[in-house]
Motif scaffolding. Structure first.
Motif, PDB file in Angstrom:
ATOM      1  N   VAL B 334       0.855  -1.181   0.000  1.00  0.00           N
ATOM      2  CA  VAL B 334       0.000   0.000   0.000  1.00  0.00           C
ATOM      3  C   VAL B 334       0.896   1.238   0.000  1.00  0.00           C
ATOM      4  O   VAL B 334       1.787   1.355   0.841  1.00  0.00           O
ATOM      5  CB  VAL B 334      -0.950  -0.009   1.220  1.00  0.00           C
ATOM      6  CG1 VAL B 334      -1.795   1.257   1.258  1.00  0.00           C
ATOM      7  CG2 VAL B 334      -1.834  -1.255   1.188  1.00  0.00           C
ATOM      8  N   CYS B 335       0.695   2.145  -0.973  1.00  0.00           N
ATOM      9  CA  CYS B 335       1.593   3.289  -1.151  1.00  0.00           C
ATOM     10  C   CYS B 335       0.845   4.618  -1.030  1.00  0.00           C
ATOM     11  O   CYS B 335      -0.252   4.750  -1.565  1.00  0.00           O
ATOM     12  CB  CYS B 335       2.239   3.248  -2.529  1.00  0.00           C
ATOM     13  SG  CYS B 335       2.978   1.674  -2.939  1.00  0.00           S
ATOM     14  N   GLY B 336       1.481   5.569  -0.373  1.00  0.00           N
ATOM     15  CA  GLY B 336       0.848   6.884  -0.274  1.00  0.00           C
ATOM     16  C   GLY B 336       1.631   7.820   0.620  1.00  0.00           C
ATOM     17  O   GLY B 336       2.816   7.607   0.884  1.00  0.00           O
ATOM     18  N   GLU B 337       0.939   8.856   1.108  1.00  0.00           N
ATOM     19  CA  GLU B 337       1.549   9.852   1.986  1.00  0.00           C
ATOM     20  C   GLU B 337       0.750   9.949   3.285  1.00  0.00           C
ATOM     21  O   GLU B 337      -0.469  10.139   3.237  1.00  0.00           O
ATOM     22  CB  GLU B 337       1.526  11.241   1.311  1.00  0.00           C
ATOM     23  CG  GLU B 337       2.184  12.319   2.146  1.00  0.00           C
ATOM     24  CD  GLU B 337       1.574  13.719   1.961  1.00  0.00           C
ATOM     25  OE1 GLU B 337       0.359  13.832   1.694  1.00  0.00           O
ATOM     26  OE2 GLU B 337       2.312  14.696   2.097  1.00  0.00           O
ATOM     27  N   ARG B 338       1.437   9.756   4.420  1.00  0.00           N
ATOM     28  CA  ARG B 338       0.748   9.967   5.704  1.00  0.00           C
ATOM     29  C   ARG B 338       0.593  11.458   5.891  1.00  0.00           C
ATOM     30  O   ARG B 338       1.588  12.178   5.939  1.00  0.00           O
ATOM     31  CB  ARG B 338       1.585   9.401   6.855  1.00  0.00           C
ATOM     32  CG  ARG B 338       1.558   7.906   6.934  1.00  0.00           C
ATOM     33  CD  ARG B 338       1.919   7.410   8.327  1.00  0.00           C
ATOM     34  NE  ARG B 338       3.138   7.994   8.835  1.00  0.00           N
ATOM     35  CZ  ARG B 338       4.211   7.293   9.211  1.00  0.00           C
ATOM     36  NH1 ARG B 338       4.204   5.985   9.138  1.00  0.00           N
ATOM     37  NH2 ARG B 338       5.272   7.895   9.692  1.00  0.00           N
ATOM     38  N   THR B 339      -0.641  11.923   6.003  1.00  0.00           N
ATOM     39  CA  THR B 339      -0.815  13.379   5.947  1.00  0.00           C
ATOM     40  C   THR B 339      -0.461  14.069   7.261  1.00  0.00           C
ATOM     41  O   THR B 339      -0.280  15.275   7.272  1.00  0.00           O
ATOM     42  CB  THR B 339      -2.248  13.764   5.525  1.00  0.00           C
ATOM     43  OG1 THR B 339      -3.145  13.348   6.543  1.00  0.00           O
ATOM     44  CG2 THR B 339      -2.639  13.116   4.208  1.00  0.00           C
ATOM     45  N   ILE B 340      -0.358  13.337   8.351  1.00  0.00           N
ATOM     46  CA  ILE B 340      -0.013  14.001   9.609  1.00  0.00           C
ATOM     47  C   ILE B 340       1.467  14.369   9.653  1.00  0.00           C
ATOM     48  O   ILE B 340       1.830  15.473  10.039  1.00  0.00           O
ATOM     49  CB  ILE B 340      -0.382  13.111  10.829  1.00  0.00           C
ATOM     50  CG1 ILE B 340      -1.879  12.797  10.845  1.00  0.00           C
ATOM     51  CG2 ILE B 340       0.066  13.756  12.141  1.00  0.00           C
ATOM     52  CD1 ILE B 340      -2.790  13.993  11.089  1.00  0.00           C
ATOM     53  N   ASP B 341       2.347  13.441   9.222  1.00  0.00           N
ATOM     54  CA  ASP B 341       3.779  13.764   9.279  1.00  0.00           C
ATOM     55  C   ASP B 341       4.442  13.792   7.896  1.00  0.00           C
ATOM     56  O   ASP B 341       5.653  13.901   7.784  1.00  0.00           O
ATOM     57  CB  ASP B 341       4.509  12.772  10.189  1.00  0.00           C
ATOM     58  CG  ASP B 341       4.311  11.332   9.735  1.00  0.00           C
ATOM     59  OD1 ASP B 341       3.764  11.127   8.634  1.00  0.00           O
ATOM     60  OD2 ASP B 341       4.696  10.419  10.479  1.00  0.00           O
ATOM     61  N   ARG B 342       3.631  13.720   6.837  1.00  0.00           N
ATOM     62  CA  ARG B 342       4.130  13.769   5.460  1.00  0.00           C
ATOM     63  C   ARG B 342       5.154  12.694   5.138  1.00  0.00           C
ATOM     64  O   ARG B 342       6.017  12.864   4.276  1.00  0.00           O
ATOM     65  CB  ARG B 342       4.718  15.154   5.127  1.00  0.00           C
ATOM     66  CG  ARG B 342       4.508  15.483   3.638  1.00  0.00           C
ATOM     67  CD  ARG B 342       5.274  16.643   3.119  1.00  0.00           C
ATOM     68  NE  ARG B 342       6.327  16.356   2.183  1.00  0.00           N
ATOM     69  CZ  ARG B 342       6.178  15.719   1.027  1.00  0.00           C
ATOM     70  NH1 ARG B 342       5.003  15.258   0.662  1.00  0.00           N
ATOM     71  NH2 ARG B 342       7.206  15.505   0.226  1.00  0.00           N
TER      72      ARG B 342
END
Ligand SMILES: Cc1cc2nc3c(=O)[nH]c(=O)nc-3n(C[C@H](O)[C@H](O)[C@H](O)COP(=O)(O)OP(=O)(O)OC[C@H]3O[C@@H](n4cnc5c(N)ncnc54)[C@H](O)[C@@H]3O)c2cc1C
Ligand code: SF4
Ligand code: SF4
Lengths: 201, 426
Positions: B334-342
């Protein structure tokens, strides 16, 4: 284009978001962003960006004008449009980044950096010859860092250049040029004129 | 409406899920004749296919069984399974409804003894388990089916098994010569409760649903956890039947997305919280990661959210993944960006569950054109001037909007009342 409110002493410029909505191409769609992270998480070079589009958009809302306009995010965007295709809210991410880059130049934020220098070299070739020529773009780009650095970069990449010549990706003949360079000049002049007019209205 | 009051006081209910069952019983227990039409061989709709109900995590049969008893006891409810509506003519108080019946090849003498199943050599996809396993050509839809009657798959008849199956049944219940039938019904009012289907996960091309058996959707997850599901209730990785201990639950898979379903489906956040509970109950050392934009646990269901959040092995990751890839070891990444800590992530899992939303069944097939209208998403909502124009068609349950079971039941009761008013001519 009206300039954003000049209170650079403040960290948060509360008028900045509105200024972006009104002046940046696609900026009026920024209100739709729901901070899901799909754009930054889909970006093939997201890791090379200091902020990435999602965070940049949040910073716009927060009024972090200086940080936004001096960010490297828009300069690293390759215009692959993955974010635009995937954004669940149909935010035109790429257009916004492209115009933010232009605005950061106009407002004097963009320091000459790798990306802007490359961009300038690319544009110079396109404008002068009506085509981009690998050798000229690369040479102009390398030597924009000074003669010593230019020679160093050239030597470092000799192997790649040789490989490209061998596979026919780069030529040693005269640069290709378009026939009607005067016509191109007229088109570009007209475009500049329209841009000038529209930015005033 | 015809002069001199309604000609028919019968209320027709189309779709026998929890909403249709409720509307039918409410109207019948108030003293009205009801015809309940269901497309599939048994009642209960999607709810029968759940392992458990949120928020209390009780078994769906608890709620359904009592309703089946009420239907059985009430002579006013006439149940017709394997029936679909193909046309509606007339007006409030006097509708003529055309119905198509698909053959079951089994009559009401069936005692569900299963002798026919024992002699059948055909195997067909098991609709109850969303095709995750197979059943014989003569099958009981599931162990709590109502009516408790076998079905012969058309594939078994096509394979020439008809006579053999007929001979195996000592009650004379098998009729291999049944044909598709069409007939008309008369009704004074109609309640449309055709429910929903999961949004097609194959359309989410960045989430690789078709590229790995270990990427499933949320209704399949219900079956993986259910004791009468394809794995006997063990949550196993479909690729190799190993325990699925590291599980990703992806929220808004196709929902709140202009490229797919633009609306919030309202229940899939809670569905995934329930799925986190299923995994944690089975495996002491499990890790469940819930990827979300924001968790929407509406009104009283917030307490359930809070409870799951307390589990340190369930992680809430604020991020809508960009894409899912297949790793070199074959596991989904699963790939993406954690929006809390980028942080940009690329995380491997045993099992990935796509929380797909509910899409109204009515987007395909016949739907009424008066009384109700389709909204921009295909839900059937009251027409602005429907009732005022003297129309007697109403919608309820998920056919009318993305609702959970308790909201579906409320809307069904409301629709029953409107239908009663319509057939009374008041
Ligand atoms: C993953 C997931 C988990 C969920 N978990 C829960 C939960 O734990 N608790 C909760 O409260 N809610 C839950 N829900 C929501 C719940 O599924 C719905 O609220 C419920 O199914 C609504 O019932 P219904 O009768 O409106 O529709 P359905 O259950 O879809 O029933 C519709 C019926 O109509 C029939 N039908 C369809 N078309 C026709 C036709 N043309 N003619 C005749 N018949 C037709 C169908 O065969 C079906 O029997 C969940 C949803 C999802 C996606
Ligand atoms: S994908 Fe669209 S909605 Fe999501 S963070 Fe990026 S711009 Fe915002
Ligand atoms: S309920 Fe949750 S998962 Fe479903 S669409 Fe709404 S926010 Fe997304």
């Amino acid at each position: 284009m009206t300039k954003p409110a000049p209170n650079t002493s403040e960290k948060y410029d509360l008028g900045f978001a509105n200024w972006v909505y009104e002046n940046v191409n696609g900026g009026d769609k920024l209100g739709l962003c729901m901070q899901c992270g799909v754009c930054s998480g889909s970006c093939p070079i997201g890791e090379q960006m200091d902020h990435g589009p999602r965070k940049l958009f949040m910073m716009i809302r927060a009024g972090m004008k200086d940080e936004v306009l001096s960010s490297n995010t828009m300069w690293n965007c390759t215009s692959c449009y993955r974010c635009v295709v995937r954004c669940p809210r149909s935010v035109p991410v790429t257009y916004i980044l492209q115009d933010l880059a232009a605005k950061s130049v106009e407002l004097g934020y963009a320091k000459p950096n790798e990306n802007s220098k490359f961009s300038n070299s690319f544009w110079w070739s396109a404008k002068t010859f009506g085509r981009t020529d690998e050798r000229l773009v690369t040479a102009k780009y390398y030597f924009s860092f000074g003669v010593v650095e230019g020679v160093k970069r050239g030597l470092d990449n000799l192997k790649i250049a040789w490989g490209m010549i061998k596979t026919g990706r780069m030529h040693l003949t005269m640069p290709h040029q378009i026939k009607d360079k005067a016509g191109l000049k007229a088109i570009l002049a007209k475009a500049a004129e329209i841009e000038e007019r529209e930015s005033k209205s | 409406m015809p002069q001199g009051g309604p000609k028919s006081q019968t209320i027709l209910v189309v779709g026998g899920g929890i909403a249709g069952i409720t509307a039918a019983i409410e109207a019948a227990e108030t003293g009205y004749d009801v015809v309940l039409l269901e497309k599939s061989p048994s009642l209960g709709g999607r709810v029968t296919k759940f392992n458990r109900y949120f928020p209390k995590l009780c078994h769906p049969t608890c709620g359904l069984e009592i309703n089946y008893q009420r239907i059985k006891k009430n002579p006013r409810v006439k149940l017709m399974t394997m029936c679909e509506v193909t046309g509606i003519a007339g007006a409030k108080g006097d509708y003529t409804v055309s119905v198509k019946r698909t053959p079951r090849f089994v009559n009401d003498k069936c005692t569900a003894c299963g002798d026919c199943k024992d002699v059948s050599d055909t195997a067909v996809a098991n609709a109850y388990n969303y095709g995750l396993d197979k059943v014989k050509g003569a099958y009981l839809p599931h162990e709590h089916a109502f009516p408790m009657r076998y079905v012969i798959a058309p594939e078994a008849i096509a394979a020439g098994e008809g006579d053999k199956l007929k001979a195996a049944c000592k009650y004379g219940a098998i009729e291999p010569d049944q044909k598709e039938e069409t007939f008309d019904l008369n009704a004074g009012a109609i309640i449309w409760t055709t429910g929903w289907k999961p949004y097609d996960a194959a359309k989410l091309d960045t989430y690789a649903y078709n590229e790995s058996p270990d990427i499933i959707n949320n209704v399949e997850m219900e079956r993986l956890a259910a004791h009468d599901g394809p794995t006997g209730g063990k949550i196993l990785r479909p690729s190799d039947n190993e325990p699925a201990k590291k599980v990703a639950l992806i929220q808004c898979a196709g929902s709140r997305d202009n490229n797919h379903l633009a609306y919030c489906s309202r229940i899939c956040c809670l569905g995934s919280l329930k799925h986190a509970a299923y995994v944690r109950e089975q495996y002491e050392d499990a890790q469940v990661d819930i990827y979300y934009i924001d968790i929407r646990a509406h009104d009283k269901l917030e307490a359930f959210h809070a409870k799951i959040k307390n589990d340190p092995q369930v992680h809430f990751i604020k991020s809508k993944p960009g894409h899912i890839k297949i790793g070199e070891d074959g596991r989904p990444l699963v790939c993406g960006e954690r929006t809390i800590d980028r942080e940009i992530y690329e995380e491997p899992y045993d099992l990935v569950v796509l929380a797909t939303g509910m899409q109204p069944s009515a987007v395909k097939g016949y739907k009424p054109e008066v009384g109700v209208m389709e909204d921009e998403y295909g839900f059937l909502v009251p027409k602005a001037n429907g009732a005022a124009d003297g129309e007697g068609i109403f919608s309820a349950g998920v056919a009318s909007g993305p609702l959970d079971v308790s909201m579906s039941v409320q809307s069904a009761t409301a629709a029953a009342l409107r239908a009663i008013q319509a057939v009374r001519g008041s």
